[in-house]
Design a protein around this motif. Structure first.
Motif, PDB file in Angstrom:
ATOM      1  N   GLY A 197      22.869 116.018  53.965  1.00 42.72           N
ATOM      2  CA  GLY A 197      21.467 116.162  53.586  1.00 42.72           C
ATOM      3  C   GLY A 197      20.652 114.923  53.877  1.00 42.72           C
ATOM      4  N   LEU A 198      21.195 113.760  53.556  1.00 41.95           N
ATOM      5  CA  LEU A 198      20.450 112.518  53.766  1.00 41.95           C
ATOM      6  C   LEU A 198      20.220 112.248  55.255  1.00 41.95           C
ATOM      7  CD1 LEU A 198      22.023 110.126  51.084  1.00 41.95           C
ATOM      8  CD2 LEU A 198      20.065 111.680  50.874  1.00 41.95           C
ATOM      9  N   LEU A 199      21.207 112.598  56.077  1.00 45.82           N
ATOM     10  CA  LEU A 199      21.042 112.398  57.519  1.00 45.82           C
ATOM     11  C   LEU A 199      19.892 113.240  58.080  1.00 45.82           C
ATOM     12  CD1 LEU A 199      24.752 112.321  58.724  1.00 45.82           C
ATOM     13  CD2 LEU A 199      23.081 110.490  59.055  1.00 45.82           C
ATOM     14  N   SER A 200      19.673 114.394  57.489  1.00 49.20           N
ATOM     15  CA  SER A 200      18.639 115.290  58.022  1.00 49.20           C
ATOM     16  C   SER A 200      17.221 114.770  57.784  1.00 49.20           C
ATOM     17  CB  SER A 200      18.792 116.693  57.423  1.00 49.20           C
ATOM     18  OG  SER A 200      18.415 116.712  56.064  1.00 49.20           O
ATOM     19  N   VAL A 201      17.078 113.769  56.911  1.00 49.43           N
ATOM     20  CA  VAL A 201      15.730 113.232  56.630  1.00 49.43           C
ATOM     21  C   VAL A 201      15.573 111.783  57.076  1.00 49.43           C
ATOM     22  CG1 VAL A 201      15.470 114.769  54.645  1.00 49.43           C
ATOM     23  CG2 VAL A 201      16.279 112.416  54.280  1.00 49.43           C
ATOM     24  N   ILE A 202      16.601 111.214  57.710  1.00 45.25           N
ATOM     25  CA  ILE A 202      16.593 109.776  57.976  1.00 45.25           C
ATOM     26  C   ILE A 202      15.428 109.353  58.875  1.00 45.25           C
ATOM     27  CG2 ILE A 202      18.171 109.874  59.962  1.00 45.25           C
ATOM     28  CD1 ILE A 202      19.421 107.244  58.883  1.00 45.25           C
TER      29      ILE A 202
END
Length: 325
Positions: free
Chosen positions: A116-121
């Motif tokens: 999830g965090l990678l998708s907003v980086i």
């Protein structure tokens, strides 16, 4: 002869029209199912910003919150996705891990938050430090053999007495590799490849011998890791069990179905470019979808996986399949 040809032509045209109408109705049914599922998901988000495990739940589930962020962003729900991100980084443990509802850190759960965090980086670059902390913690869970350990697996015991297969840890590897590439951390990539070799060597990954939900994790992970031949083998075995109505048994030797597993198998088929069994699975799911838009974990006589609980991860994977379709 002319009358016969005219009759045959009319019959073919009627059949073609019937199929067109049927396909349109089926497409509309899936579209309606998507709207209901998304509404269920949006209503379920807790005030603190996390997703619960199930309808009317009060405890946020970090794993599911993490891997649902991608889904929401693809559905243009970016503000809601951001809310989930902010909650997740507020609950990260000091060592970088993320916990299950029992309060204990799990390697699988931490990996799904990394997704999830990678998708907003790109839009929220400040998440980079949280990703690195989480990935460094995951790195410490990977043994020299490649086996992925976890501090505890207390929640991995199923009601049937069986354990969730350790090989679902493969689903940690795609985001781990992605983090390595994005953040120039070759140690993540090297460790992930070591783990993939370990699980290929020590597990019968293509044997459909566990709950379809966990088999779905393994199949999608293998696809994302480029192991296409293994995926073809495993999905062929699942496909042989699909009923005419689209249902797929939760285990090869039972008649009840796991809704999440079916949605996940549809995801894998669609990633492979194989539409027919995926569409049949989605049509089946739309017919059993609950009025609120959620899905019980399982349906049918003898159902043994959350048979009376609308679980949030079932909705997430249904929406993922819809997006791919």
């Amino acid at each position: 002869t002319g009358k016969e040809n005219y009759s045959k032509t009319n019959k073919l045209l009627r059949e073609k029209m019937r199929k067109m109408i049927s396909n349109r109705n089926e497409k509309n049914a899936i579209e309606i199912g998507k709207e209901k599922a998304l509404a269920w998901l949006k209503k379920s988000v807790l005030i603190n910003g996390g997703l619960p495990a199930a309808h009317a739940g009060h405890i946020s589930y970090q794993e599911v919150t993490g891997y649902t962020i991608q889904t929401l962003r693809k559905l243009s729900e970016k503000e809601l996705a951001k809310k989930l991100v902010l909650w997740l980084i507020s609950v990260q443990q000091h060592d970088g891990s993320f916990c299950a509802p029992d309060g204990n850190p799990y390697t699988f759960d931490t990996g799904q938050v990394v997704r999830g965090l990678l998708s907003v980086i790109d839009e929220m670059p400040t998440v980079e430090n949280y990703i690195i902390k989480a990935c460094n913690w995951i790195l410490n869970q990977i043994e020299s053999s490649g086996r992925i350990s976890t501090p505890t697996n207390d929640l991995w015991l199923l009601p049937s007495g069986k354990m969730i297969p350790e090989s679902i840890h493969l689903y940690v590897l795609p985001p781990f590799i992605e983090a390595g590439r994005k953040l120039l951390k070759t140690e993540y990539i090297d460790a992930a490849h070591r783990s993939l070799l370990y699980y290929k060597k020590n597990y019968h990954l293509t044997e459909f011998e566990t709950l379809s939900h966990f088999f779905g994790y393994i199949m999608e992970a293998l696809y994302d890791l480029g192991e296409i031949d293994l995926v073809k083998d495993g999905m062929e075995k699942a496909g042989k069990l699909q009923a005419q109505n689209g249902g797929i048994p939760a285990y090869p030797d039972v008649k009840w179905i796991c809704s999440t597993g079916m949605a996940q198998l549809a995801v894998v088929w669609l990633k492979m470019g194989i539409r027919e069994p995926a569409v049949k699975a989605l049509q089946f799911l739309c017919k059993i979808q609950n009025e609120r838009g959620g899905f019980y974990g399982s349906y049918g006589r003898g159902a043994g996986y959350f048979p009376r609980t609308e679980i949030s991860w079932g909705v997430k994977y249904f929406l993922d399949a819809y997006l791919l379709l």
